[in-house]
Design an enzyme around this catalytic site. Structure first.
Site, short mmCIF file in Angstrom:
data_model
loop_
_atom_site.label_atom_id
_atom_site.label_comp_id
_atom_site.label_asym_id
_atom_site.label_seq_id
_atom_site.Cartn_x
_atom_site.Cartn_y
_atom_site.Cartn_z
N CYS A 242 43.24 39.02 54.21
CA CYS A 242 44.23 40.08 54.00
C CYS A 242 43.76 41.04 52.92
CB CYS A 242 45.57 39.44 53.61
SG CYS A 242 46.85 40.63 53.23
N CYS B 122 46.49 42.25 50.54
CA CYS B 122 46.87 41.26 49.53
C CYS B 122 45.81 41.16 48.44
CB CYS B 122 47.01 39.87 50.16
SG CYS B 122 47.95 39.86 51.69
N ASP B 123 44.54 41.12 48.82
CA ASP B 123 43.50 40.70 47.88
C ASP B 123 42.50 41.78 47.49
OD1 ASP B 123 44.61 38.16 47.93
OD2 ASP B 123 43.42 37.53 49.64
#
Ligand SMILES: Cc1cc2nc3c(=O)[nH]c(=O)nc-3n(C[C@H](O)[C@H](O)[C@H](O)COP(=O)(O)OP(=O)(O)OC[C@H]3O[C@@H](n4cnc5c(N)ncnc54)[C@H](O)[C@@H]3O)c2cc1C
Length: 314
Positions: free
Chosen positions: A137, A140-141
């Site tokens: 992701c 997300c990261d």
């Protein structure tokens, strides 16, 4: 099937953000929901090291900690979490019947929140470095890889979209794809190919993800020549597909061509009384907050549905 199933007004399948948010809302509406956790209490969040984009946690929150808080809040209002997995459902009769590994339930309503699973490369190092360099992701990261060199594995639309997204943070983004041509649409390809931070390694596969405590490099093999090489990178973002966990529902409710549950904007499936929330019905946003939001909405819809049912009963 078991001759004396347990009955509940609402059975929630799944205990990720969608299922646990649904449980909280349903419990506060006094529906006394039963939640089957499935194989992973907390879902994908349970394997997330740090969540930095869930509102209310300016310092970020560790995935397992967020799960514990979701669970505590749902249980505080009376949700009953059961460590069990649904193995068969029958939505053709009412109440609905749900077989699990341990018992059988009947339910007036069901919220399906069984989530989705990112396809894995299944190479040495992948599992070990999830959260310390391996990610599924970019939203997300990506932020953790400011100024670093990263790799994207995959050649479809989502791989290139995520590669372009990662250029906001990373120093370079190397896209590795096993075929000699990408599958992504032409416009996306054009944008990615003309981006100064993105380069491509085609006809190449990842064979090992290497490092000590964090990812340091990736070993690659050229598909036609068989030649191996090692590329130093700090992050490996894998976008080779996503599986909604819907095998169980295949002949029971309407799914789209990729297997995601089809819902309307009120989380209703094609079976009245069966609702779906989170990634099992959402291939687009795939976030904790969007999944939890869908779970809350589904529980509110269940409340309306049950109220209308009882109003209609003489
Ligand atoms: C490594 C990683 C890092 C991530 N980082 C972030 C981040 O920083 N921020 C963010 O917003 N999002 C992040 N995400 C995405 C986020 O975790 C998901 O969008 C979210 O968890 C989806 O929630 P869900 O409830 O729909 O499904 P899931 O989290 O997939 O939960 C599904 C639930 O269903 C259960 N289940 C499955 N089959 C059955 C069955 N047959 N019977 C009963 N239960 C069943 C599972 O056990 C689980 O409890 C990350 C994902 C991963 C993998």
């Amino acid at each position: 099937m078991n001759p004396s199933p347990k009955h509940t007004p609402l059975l929630i399948l799944g205990a990720g953000p969608a299922g646990l948010a649904a449980a909280l809302y349903a419990a506060r509406a006094d529906l006394q929901p039963v939640v089957l956790t499935g194989p992973e209490l907390g879902g994908q969040v349970a394997i997330t090291y740090m969540v930095e984009n869930y509102p209310g946690f300016p310092e970020g929150v560790e995935g397992p900690d967020l799960v514990a808080r979701f669970k505590e809040q749902a249980e505080k209002f009376g949700a009953q979490l059961v460590l069990d997995t649904a193995t068969a459902v029958d939505f053709s009769q009412r109440p609905f019947r749900i077989q699990t590994t341990k018992t059988e339930y009947t339910a007036d309503t069901v919220i399906i929140a069984t989530g989705a699973t990112a396809k894995q490369l299944e190479v040495p190092g992948e599992e070990e470095f999830i959260g310390t360099g391996v990610s599924y992701c970019a939203t997300c990261d990506g932020h953790f890889f400011k100024g670093m060199d990263v790799m994207v594995v995959g050649g479809g639309d989502s791989a290139l979209e995520e590669a372009l997204f990662l250029t906001r943070y990373a120093n370079t983004v190397t896209v590795v794809h096993r075929r000699d041509a990408l599958r992504a649409g032409p416009l996306l390809q054009k944008r990615a190919r003309s981006h100064p931070k993105i380069r491509f390694l085609l006809e190449s596969v990842v064979t090992d993800i290497l490092g000590d405590d964090v990812v340091e490099s990736v070993r690659l093999r050229h598909v036609s020549s068989g030649e191996t090489s090692e590329l130093p990178v700090s992050g490996v973002f894998i976008f080779i597909g996503h599986h909604p966990n819907t095998d169980l529902f295949e002949d029971q409710i309407a799914l789209d061509a990729r297997g995601y549950i089809i819902t309307d904007k009120h989380m209703r499936t094609n079976i009245p009384g069966v609702f779906a929330a989170g990634e099992v019905a959402d291939s687009r946003y795939r976030q904790v907050i969007t999944s939890a939001g869908m779970g809350a909405a589904a529980a509110m819809e269940v409340t309306h549905y049950l109220e209308n049912l009882s109003d209609a009963t003489p």
